[in-house]
Design a protein around this motif. Structure first.
Motif, short mmCIF file in Angstrom:
data_model
loop_
_atom_site.label_atom_id
_atom_site.label_comp_id
_atom_site.label_asym_id
_atom_site.label_seq_id
_atom_site.Cartn_x
_atom_site.Cartn_y
_atom_site.Cartn_z
N ALA A 138 91.94 3.04 7.29
CA ALA A 138 92.14 3.93 8.62
C ALA A 138 93.56 4.85 8.44
N PHE A 173 96.13 5.51 11.47
CA PHE A 173 96.49 5.57 13.17
C PHE A 173 97.22 6.01 13.88
N GLU A 180 96.36 4.97 18.53
CA GLU A 180 94.89 5.90 18.52
C GLU A 180 94.68 6.04 16.99
N PHE A 181 93.26 6.21 17.04
CA PHE A 181 92.30 6.41 15.96
C PHE A 181 92.33 7.82 15.82
N THR A 208 91.16 8.68 11.95
CA THR A 208 90.69 8.67 11.29
C THR A 208 89.80 7.41 10.16
N ALA A 209 88.93 6.99 9.47
CA ALA A 209 88.89 6.32 8.80
C ALA A 209 87.98 6.49 7.02
N TYR A 242 85.13 8.74 9.56
CA TYR A 242 84.89 8.85 10.30
C TYR A 242 85.68 9.57 10.91
N TYR A 243 85.73 10.31 12.32
CA TYR A 243 87.18 11.31 12.67
C TYR A 243 87.51 11.44 13.98
N ALA A 244 88.15 11.22 14.45
CA ALA A 244 88.32 11.26 15.96
C ALA A 244 87.93 12.57 16.59
N MET A 259 81.41 3.70 14.65
CA MET A 259 82.69 4.16 15.30
C MET A 259 82.94 3.42 15.43
N ALA A 282 87.53 2.30 14.77
CA ALA A 282 88.21 3.17 15.54
C ALA A 282 89.52 1.63 16.49
#
Length: 126
Positions: free
Chosen positions: A33, A35, A44-45, A47-48, A57-59, A104, A108
């Motif tokens: 990921a 951060f 804060e997160f 993406t991963a 995965y995306y914020a 997610m 995250a």
């Protein structure tokens, strides 16, 4: 170990690509990921990408602007950041965790990551 690079000073609307090189183990062994942490704020997160490389995965704040990819030949994860905004200014960290749990919520959470890079600073001017 993880080594992040590629940060710098850009203007709003510009693009930047960050890289995270894994030097000890193959990136195929981990979920990885990105951060970020802005001054005075919590980490804060962003993406991963799953260990398998099949899912990302995306914020919400970066969805549609950022893209995470991996280069297996170079054992590297890339973060392509387009349409950068001043609020994207932060130190960006790459991190790795084991393969268990791929929701997610689990991806995250910074506490779930065991390996961290040193961070690379991204500054976006308005």
């Amino acid at each position: 170990q993880l080594q992040a690079s590629g940060g710098g000073l850009v203007e709003a609307g510009d693009s930047l690509r960050l890289s995270c090189v894994a030097s000890v183990s193959s990136i195929t062994r981990y979920n990885i990921a990105w951060f970020r942490q802005a001054p005075g704020k919590e980490r804060e997160f962003v993406t991963a990408i799953r260990q398998t490389g099949t899912t990302t995965y995306y914020a919400d704040s970066v969805k549609g602007r950022f893209t995470v990819t991996r280069d297996l030949a170079k054992n590297t994860i890339h973060l392509r950041m387009n349409s950068l905004k001043p609020e994207d200014t932060a130190v960006y960290y790459c991190a790795a965790r084991s393969s268990w749990g791929v929701t997610m919520a689990i991806m995250a959470l910074p506490d779930n990551y065991i390996y961290w890079g040193q961070g690379t600073l991204v500054t976006v001017s308005s």
